[in-house]
Design an enzyme around this catalytic site. Structure first.
Site, mmCIF file in Angstrom:
data_model
loop_
_atom_site.group_PDB
_atom_site.id
_atom_site.type_symbol
_atom_site.label_atom_id
_atom_site.label_comp_id
_atom_site.label_asym_id
_atom_site.label_seq_id
_atom_site.Cartn_x
_atom_site.Cartn_y
_atom_site.Cartn_z
ATOM 1 N N ASN A 9 0.875 -1.176 0.000
ATOM 2 C CA ASN A 9 0.000 0.000 0.000
ATOM 3 C C ASN A 9 0.909 1.220 0.000
ATOM 4 O O ASN A 9 1.437 1.601 1.040
ATOM 5 C CB ASN A 9 -0.894 -0.019 1.248
ATOM 6 C CG ASN A 9 -1.702 1.265 1.377
ATOM 7 O OD1 ASN A 9 -1.775 2.072 0.444
ATOM 8 N ND2 ASN A 9 -2.315 1.460 2.537
ATOM 9 N N LYS A 11 0.150 4.211 -0.406
ATOM 10 C CA LYS A 11 -0.503 5.451 0.078
ATOM 11 C C LYS A 11 -0.192 6.585 -0.907
ATOM 12 O O LYS A 11 -0.091 6.328 -2.111
ATOM 13 C CB LYS A 11 -0.061 5.758 1.507
ATOM 14 C CG LYS A 11 -0.208 4.534 2.410
ATOM 15 C CD LYS A 11 -0.067 4.810 3.861
ATOM 16 C CE LYS A 11 -0.236 3.515 4.627
ATOM 17 N NZ LYS A 11 -0.321 3.684 6.060
ATOM 18 N N HIS A 98 -9.686 1.686 4.331
ATOM 19 C CA HIS A 98 -8.451 1.848 5.105
ATOM 20 C C HIS A 98 -8.730 2.829 6.246
ATOM 21 O O HIS A 98 -9.509 3.767 6.093
ATOM 22 C CB HIS A 98 -7.334 2.376 4.191
ATOM 23 C CG HIS A 98 -6.002 2.346 4.867
ATOM 24 N ND1 HIS A 98 -5.615 3.304 5.769
ATOM 25 C CD2 HIS A 98 -4.978 1.463 4.803
ATOM 26 C CE1 HIS A 98 -4.407 3.006 6.221
ATOM 27 N NE2 HIS A 98 -3.998 1.881 5.649
ATOM 28 N N GLU A 100 -7.166 5.230 7.297
ATOM 29 C CA GLU A 100 -6.917 6.640 6.953
ATOM 30 C C GLU A 100 -8.113 7.224 6.208
ATOM 31 O O GLU A 100 -8.435 8.403 6.365
ATOM 32 C CB GLU A 100 -5.609 6.750 6.145
ATOM 33 C CG GLU A 100 -4.396 6.520 7.044
ATOM 34 C CD GLU A 100 -3.172 5.933 6.361
ATOM 35 O OE1 GLU A 100 -3.099 5.948 5.120
ATOM 36 O OE2 GLU A 100 -2.289 5.441 7.094
ATOM 37 N N GLU A 169 -5.927 -4.423 10.431
ATOM 38 C CA GLU A 169 -4.909 -3.390 10.575
ATOM 39 C C GLU A 169 -5.174 -2.585 11.851
ATOM 40 O O GLU A 169 -5.946 -1.611 11.822
ATOM 41 C CB GLU A 169 -4.937 -2.439 9.376
ATOM 42 C CG GLU A 169 -4.582 -3.088 8.070
ATOM 43 C CD GLU A 169 -3.926 -2.096 7.117
ATOM 44 O OE1 GLU A 169 -2.821 -2.390 6.641
ATOM 45 O OE2 GLU A 169 -4.500 -1.022 6.875
ATOM 46 N N GLY A 175 2.042 2.636 10.588
ATOM 47 C CA GLY A 175 3.035 3.695 10.419
ATOM 48 C C GLY A 175 3.713 4.123 11.713
ATOM 49 O O GLY A 175 4.383 5.148 11.753
ATOM 50 N N SER A 213 2.875 -1.808 10.312
ATOM 51 C CA SER A 213 4.312 -1.882 10.571
ATOM 52 C C SER A 213 4.905 -3.266 10.313
ATOM 53 O O SER A 213 5.872 -3.668 10.967
ATOM 54 C CB SER A 213 4.651 -1.405 11.992
ATOM 55 O OG SER A 213 4.279 -0.050 12.153
HETATM 56 P P1 PGA Z 1 2.456 0.514 7.530
HETATM 57 O O1 PGA Z 1 1.027 0.744 6.863
HETATM 58 O O2 PGA Z 1 2.983 -0.793 7.034
HETATM 59 O O3 PGA Z 1 3.273 1.686 7.102
HETATM 60 O O4 PGA Z 1 2.223 0.502 9.025
HETATM 61 C C1 PGA Z 1 0.148 -0.318 6.631
HETATM 62 C C2 PGA Z 1 -1.131 0.204 6.041
HETATM 63 O O5 PGA Z 1 -1.560 1.301 6.415
HETATM 64 O O6 PGA Z 1 -1.745 -0.443 5.152
#
Ligand code: PGA
Length: 255
Positions: A9, A11, A98, A100, A169, A175, A213
């Site tokens: 992903n 982003k 997601h 976000e 998640e 992140g 992460s």
């Molecule tokens: P990350 O993000 O691996 O940077 O924690 C995962 C995601 O948001 O899909």
């Protein structure tokens, strides 16, 4: 047996030249891994780069994914992108709901459910994201949150589950460098599979990915868990070398 799926992903990251370099590196890494690769691979990129990436990924085992889609087929929805448009440029999967998008774009459980439902009438695989915040975990609400997020999707789908991919998640792990422990991940993944089993006889065939992460160092310990069928990888997917290491870990689990 369920195949592992390693989905990147990106982003809101990438550029035409970054994308070219990334595909070149992944191509080389996959060639070096040899023919016995069992894991499925996908990369979900920003909308403006879908066409470019469709071309670059041609003749590679890496599927192309998007990061969101409209629940509507067409019309007056400024800024939105339809499933038909994604299909038109060669997209095979899409991330939906997601955290976000839920947090910054006000996507409700029911909007997420409608988007997933729309995917089921196309050939695009929906990857629906679920997860609790730190506060919700600390106050013992993890299962309740997961259940209400997933129930909205399952109620909308009724029996039509075949291509559903769920990504657990935990919001506090995205992140942040904090990862769910293998015990925490397995517990929630098993809970999700149990919920799916209340609605479909095929719960054992559905993929449940972990995201938050995941990186080259911790991928093995997460991907070896019985109910973890792959990863949705943000930050580490931008580093082609690290993404390739995660694919190697997934291949080791498939064999
Ligand atoms: P990350 O993000 O691996 O940077 O924690 C995962 C995601 O948001 O899909």
């Amino acid at each position: 047996m369920r195949k592992k799926l390693i989905a990147g992903n990106w982003k809101m990251n990438g550029s035409k030249s970054f994308n070219e370099g990334w595909v070149k590196s992944i191509h080389a890494a996959l060639a070096a891994m040899g023919p016995s690769q069992n894991a499925e691979i996908m990369v979900c990129v920003p909308t403006p780069y879908l066409s470019q990436m469709a071309g670059l990924l041609e003749n590679t085992p890496v599927a192309l994914g998007a990061q969101d889609v409209s629940a509507h087929a067409k019309g007056a929805y400024t800024g939105e992108v339809s499933l038909g448009m994604l299909l038109d440029v060669g997209v095979q999967g899409v991330i939906i709901g997601h955290s976000e998008r839920r947090a910054y774009h006000g996507e409700s459980d029911s909007v997420v459910a409608q988007k997933v439902k729309a995917c089921m009438s196309s050939s695009i695989t929906p990857i629906v994201c679920l997860g609790e915040t730190q506060e919700q975990r600390q106050s013992g609400q993890t299962n309740d949150v997961i259940q209400s997020q997933l129930s909205a999707v399952m109620d909308a789908l009724e029996q039509d589950f075949e291509r559903l991919v769920v990504a657990y998640e935990p919001v506090w792990a995205i992140g942040t460098g904090l990862t769910a422990t293998p015990e925490q991940a397995q517990e929630v993944h098993a809970f999700i599979r149990g919920l799916l089993a209340t609605k479909t006889r095929h719960a054992q065939d559905l993929k449940i990915l972990y995201g938050g992460s995941m990186n080259a160092q911790n991928a093995s310990s997460l991907l070896s868990l019985p109910d973890v069928d792959g990863g949705l990888i943000g930050g580490a997917s931008l580093l082609a070398e690290d993404f390739a290491k995660i694919i190697t870990s997934a291949n080791a689990e498939c064999n």
